[in-house]
Design a protein around this motif. Structure first.
Motif: not given
Ligand SMILES: *[C@@H]1O[C@H](CO)[C@@H](O)[C@H](O)[C@H]1NC(C)=O
Ligand SMILES: *[C@@H]1O[C@H](CO)[C@@H](O)[C@H](O)[C@H]1NC(C)=O
Ligand SMILES: *[C@@H]1O[C@H](CO)[C@@H](O)[C@H](O)[C@H]1NC(C)=O
Ligand SMILES: *[C@@H]1O[C@H](CO)[C@@H](O)[C@H](O)[C@H]1NC(C)=O
Ligand SMILES: *[C@@H]1O[C@H](CO)[C@@H](O)[C@H](O)[C@H]1NC(C)=O
Ligand SMILES: [Ca+2]
Length: 374
Positions: A33-37, A74-85
């Protein structure tokens, strides 16, 4: 959403790499599920995608760096796709439109777990994978992989949360691939894993999570035994790598979740049997390593207690001595444990066709309402 033509192009790209673990360009994701992207795609699609909002500019939503300032998921001061949930694939918030859509999935071609062939349509006629099949109320991805592996098949497919199908490449080539997000049914045996969907089958190469393997490929991915399940008790697994054209080998470890000192990963020179590196729950690989050999033997063992998800090892054979990593001179002792064989029982072939979702574990971990298709 992407148009059908764009989708076809994307699928083409994905499929080319997906039929073998041997890949020139290794994926940026090792969880399905790309949680590690942790890549840098900042729009929902490379073609006509919508720009992602910055995670530090979304205080109105659940996920933002004010609430999660420590780089969680992987959240941060950026706008990259992530899968936090723990959704089915990475996503991002987008500026809300009239229909109230404020987030979208990201189609990221570089994010596809090696060994996962993708989500396919299973119309039931003919069945998606035509070999053995079964169902289990305790189905996980690896329960199905193990079932098919033992029966000598190359592929295992999970569907509707509780069904497992086995088959070979021939079957797979006939199938129609659909968007990854359509395989959104949690496994009945593990709510943190996805087992296909309604009429949708998620297909894996059975080598994922196998407790052995021998490869001569230049690029190879080794997952811990039982991946993506925990490695469990009393593992005793050995893999050999002999990339034919290599003189040295490079190792990266994007995932290493090992609980304690007794769960040990050991890498030996296959020519000399000398231990080159040893890792465990207290001694983690934290950088790229370079081995001056073209023959590695990898061994993993675990004890009875305290287990975790395990690891992903990325090996790359190098044709010269071009050192991109730290040279390794490790050391290792050896105390091994007897193996136990986990017997898997699947209820035998109930239906040979498309499986419809029946009532399963109640909750997926969805915290956003699904987006309406544009
Ligand atoms: C995405 O990132 C690239 C550079 O990595 C930048 O040029 C581009 O403007 C960014 N796009 C958006 C929508 O933020
Ligand atoms: C097999 O089916 C029986 C009844 O149909 C059910 O009670 C049992 O839990 C099933 N076993 C598994 C592993 O799903
Ligand atoms: C790998 O090689 C070992 C030793 O040669 C052999 O015992 C084992 O069966 C092989 N495993 C596979 C999956 O081919
Ligand atoms: C690699 O380096 C070793 C010693 O560091 C040397 O003996 C060997 O010839 C080199 N091989 C190549 C292909 O450069
Ligand atoms: C682990 O497996 C190897 C080969 O399958 C075997 O030789 C060895 O004795 C095993 N170790 C233990 C502790 O059982
Ligand atoms: Ca342990």
């Amino acid at each position: 959403m992407v148009s059908r033509v764009q989708l076809a192009v994307l699928l083409e790209v994905c499929l080319q790499g997906a039929f073998s673990l041997v890949r020139q360009d290794i994926s940026e994701c090792f969880r399905v599920n790309g949680a590690d992207y942790r890549g840098n795609q900042n729009q929902t699609s490379l073609v006509n995608g919508r720009p992602c909002l910055y995670w530090n500019q979304t205080p109105q939503h659940t996920y933002n760096t004010l609430k999660y300032p420590n780089g969680e998921w992987g959240l941060g001061n950026h706008n990259y796709c992530r899968n936090p949930d723990g959704d089915v694939q990475p996503w991002c918030y987008v500026s809300e439109n009239e229909e109230g859509i404020y987030w979208k999935y990201c189609n990221i071609p570089s994010c596809s777990m090696p060994g996962y062939m993708g989500c396919f349509l299973d119309s039931g006629n003919p069945p998606a994978l035509s070999g053995s099949s079964g169902t289990s109320t305790k189905l996980t991805v690896q329960v199905c992989l193990r079932f098919c592996r033992k029966k000598g098949y190359k592929y295992a497919g999970v569907e509707a949360g509780y069904a497992c199908f086995c088959g070979n490449a021939l079957d797979l080539s006939k199938k129609e691939r659909v968007s990854a997000v359509e395989c959104d049914q949690v496994c009945f045996g593990k709510s943190s894993e996805l087992c296909g969907g309604d009429g949708r089958i998620g297909i894996y190469d059975v080598s994922v999570g196998a407790c052995e393997g021998n490869s001569t490929a230049m690029n190879e991915v080794i997952y811990s035994p039982n991946f993506p399940d925990d490695y469990g008790a009393d593992s005793n697994c050995t893999w050999t790598l002999r990339p034919t054209e290599a003189v040295s080998m490079q190792l990266n470890v994007p995932l290493f979740e090992v609980r304690d000192r007794n769960d040990r990963l050991e890498i030996r020179d296959g020519h000399t049997n000398r231990a080159l590196a040893t890792f465990n729950g207290h001694q983690r690989p934290d950088r790229t390593l370079l081995f001056h050999t073209n023959f590695l033997v990898i061994h993993f063992q675990s004890d009875q207690i305290l287990h975790a998800q395990g690891f992903t090892l990325l090996f790359k054979g190098l044709r010269d001595n071009s050192s991109q990593g730290d040279d390794v001179r490790g050391s290792a002792g050896s105390s091994q444990l007897p193996p136990t064989v986990a017997a898997e029982r699947l209820n035998s072939s109930v239906s040979t066709g498309k499986v419809t979702t029946i009532a399963g574990p109640a909750s997926t971990c969805r915290r956003k309402p699904p987006p309406v298709s544009l």
